[in-house]
Design an enzyme around this catalytic site. Structure first.
Site, PDB file in Angstrom:
ATOM      1  N   ASN A 126       6.233  10.348  46.757  1.00 30.97           N
ATOM      2  CA  ASN A 126       5.406   9.780  47.824  1.00 30.97           C
ATOM      3  C   ASN A 126       6.140   8.564  48.364  1.00 30.97           C
ATOM      4  OD1 ASN A 126       3.489   8.636  49.447  1.00 30.97           O
ATOM      5  ND2 ASN A 126       2.031   8.134  47.822  1.00 30.97           N
ATOM      6  N   HIS A 135      -5.612   9.104  48.044  1.00 33.77           N
ATOM      7  CA  HIS A 135      -4.746   8.105  47.397  1.00 33.77           C
ATOM      8  C   HIS A 135      -5.478   6.763  47.340  1.00 33.77           C
ATOM      9  CE1 HIS A 135      -1.426   5.437  46.516  1.00 33.77           C
ATOM     10  NE2 HIS A 135      -0.767   6.511  46.101  1.00 33.77           N
ATOM     11  N   GLU A 195      -4.529   3.858  47.838  1.00 32.89           N
ATOM     12  CA  GLU A 195      -4.258   2.951  48.967  1.00 32.89           C
ATOM     13  C   GLU A 195      -5.113   3.328  50.178  1.00 32.89           C
ATOM     14  OE1 GLU A 195       0.003   3.428  48.803  1.00 32.89           O
ATOM     15  OE2 GLU A 195      -0.030   2.386  46.889  1.00 32.89           O
ATOM     16  N   GLU A 208      -4.030   8.773  38.990  1.00 31.58           N
ATOM     17  CA  GLU A 208      -3.291   7.541  39.299  1.00 31.58           C
ATOM     18  C   GLU A 208      -4.185   6.330  39.049  1.00 31.58           C
ATOM     19  OE1 GLU A 208       0.237   8.543  42.192  1.00 31.58           O
ATOM     20  OE2 GLU A 208      -1.429   7.679  43.274  1.00 31.58           O
ATOM     21  N   GLY A 242       2.550   0.723  41.357  1.00 28.82           N
ATOM     22  CA  GLY A 242       3.454  -0.317  41.844  1.00 28.82           C
ATOM     23  C   GLY A 242       3.489  -1.576  40.999  1.00 28.82           C
ATOM     24  N   SER A 298       3.750   3.862  38.392  1.00 26.80           N
ATOM     25  CA  SER A 298       4.933   3.250  37.773  1.00 26.80           C
ATOM     26  C   SER A 298       5.786   4.223  36.965  1.00 26.80           C
ATOM     27  CB  SER A 298       4.518   2.048  36.908  1.00 26.80           C
ATOM     28  OG  SER A 298       3.958   1.035  37.718  1.00 26.80           O
ATOM     29  N   GLY A 323       7.458   4.200  44.093  1.00 30.98           N
ATOM     30  CA  GLY A 323       8.650   3.344  44.169  1.00 30.98           C
ATOM     31  C   GLY A 323       9.943   3.993  43.705  1.00 30.98           C
TER      32      GLY A 323
HETATM   33  P1  13P Z   1       4.447   3.825  42.073  1.00 34.80           P
HETATM   34  O1  13P Z   1       5.241   4.947  41.431  1.00 34.80           O
HETATM   35  O2  13P Z   1       5.235   2.972  42.972  1.00 34.80           O
HETATM   36  O3  13P Z   1       3.670   3.068  41.028  1.00 34.80           O
HETATM   37  O4  13P Z   1       3.360   4.533  43.008  1.00 34.80           O
HETATM   38  C1  13P Z   1       2.603   5.562  42.511  1.00 34.80           C
HETATM   39  C2  13P Z   1       1.872   6.188  43.629  1.00 34.80           C
HETATM   40  O5  13P Z   1       1.000   5.598  44.227  1.00 34.80           O
HETATM   41  C3  13P Z   1       2.264   7.552  44.011  1.00 34.80           C
HETATM   42  O6  13P Z   1       1.341   8.109  44.893  1.00 34.80           O
END
Ligand code: 13P
Length: 250
Positions: free
Chosen positions: A9, A94, A96, A166, A172, A212, A234
């Site tokens: 992603n 998600h 976010e 998640e 992150g 992460s 990330g």
């Molecule tokens: P990170 O791997 O940066 O923690 O993000 C995870 C994520 O939100 C994938 O959708």
């Protein structure tokens, strides 16, 4: 045994040119056929990614879609549009989108049904916040996100839906739950799907871990009971790191 699934992603990262360069770098680094690989670039790069991925088995997804087919929704992109651009699946729910754009389970459910209608597969993200985990509410949160998110989704459509666990506090942050915490969440998710559908669907539903995940911890995460793959933010932005994660899941 179903194959493992590892999905990148990109979030709001990588231009068209970056995405094309990334794909060119990634393709030769994938040496296993045991892992289903997907990448989700920003909307603008989907079409050009499609050209680059043509001769490969790498799947192409979008990070979101609007719930309506068309209309006065300035700045939005519909399911039909992502499909035309080349996306075969879409990430929905998600954290976010839930937190920054205030998407709730009712809207996410509508988007899921729209995607199914359009023949677009779905990665449905669920997960608890730090406060919810602190209050021992993880199981309840997963239960509500799944039962409301999957409302009126038929059993015969569940093969088109992957669940991604998640935990919000892990995204992150470099903080990863313990293996036991991840295994427990996987079990909770399977139990809820069993209640909503049946044991066979619970068994066959692919559940990913996201939060992460990187090239160093992915081998360990891949060994956790119930984890069928990863949704990577990330660390997926670097083709070499992402390829290492893919190989750690093979
Ligand atoms: P990170 O791997 O940066 O923690 O993000 C995870 C994520 O939100 C994938 O959708």
């Amino acid at each position: 045994m179903t194959n493992k699934v590892v999905i990148a992603n990109f979030k709001m990262n990588k231009t068209i040119r970056d995405t094309k360069e990334y794909i060119a770098e990634l393709i030769p680094l994938i040496t296993t056929s045991k892992v289903v690989v997907g990448i989700c670039p920003p909307f603008t790069a989907i079409k050009s990614a499609e050209h680059k991925l043509k001769a490969t088995n790498i799947l192409l997804g979008a990070q979101n879609m609007h719930v309506e087919d068309k209309g006065a929704y300035t700045g939005e992109v519909s399911g039909e549009m992502i499909k035309e651009a080349g996306a075969s699946f879409v990430i929905l729910g998600h954290s976010e989108r839930r937190s920054i754009y205030k998407e709730n389970n009712i809207l996410i459910n509508k988007k899921i049904k729209k995607a199914l209608k359009l023949g677009i597969k779905i990665v449905l993200c669920v997960g608890e916040s730090l406060a919810e985990r602190g209050q021992d509410k993880t199981e309840e949160v997963l239960n509500v996100q799944l039962s409301e998110g999957l409302k009126d989704v038929y059993a015969n459509e569940m093969g088109n839906i992957i669940i991604a666990y998640e935990p919000v506090w892990s995204i992150g942050t470099g903080k990863v739950p313990t293996n036991e915490q991840i295994a427990q969440a996987m079990q909770n998710i399977k139990d809820t799907i069993k209640k909503l559908y049946n044991a066979q669907i619970a068994n066959s539903t692919i559940v990913l871990y996201g939060g992460s995940v990187n090239e160093n911890n992915s081998k360990d995460i891949a060994s956790i009971k119930g984890v069928s793959g990863a949704l990577v933010g990330g660390a997926s932005l670097d083709a070499k790191k992402f390829a290492k994660i893919i190989s750690n899941f093979s």
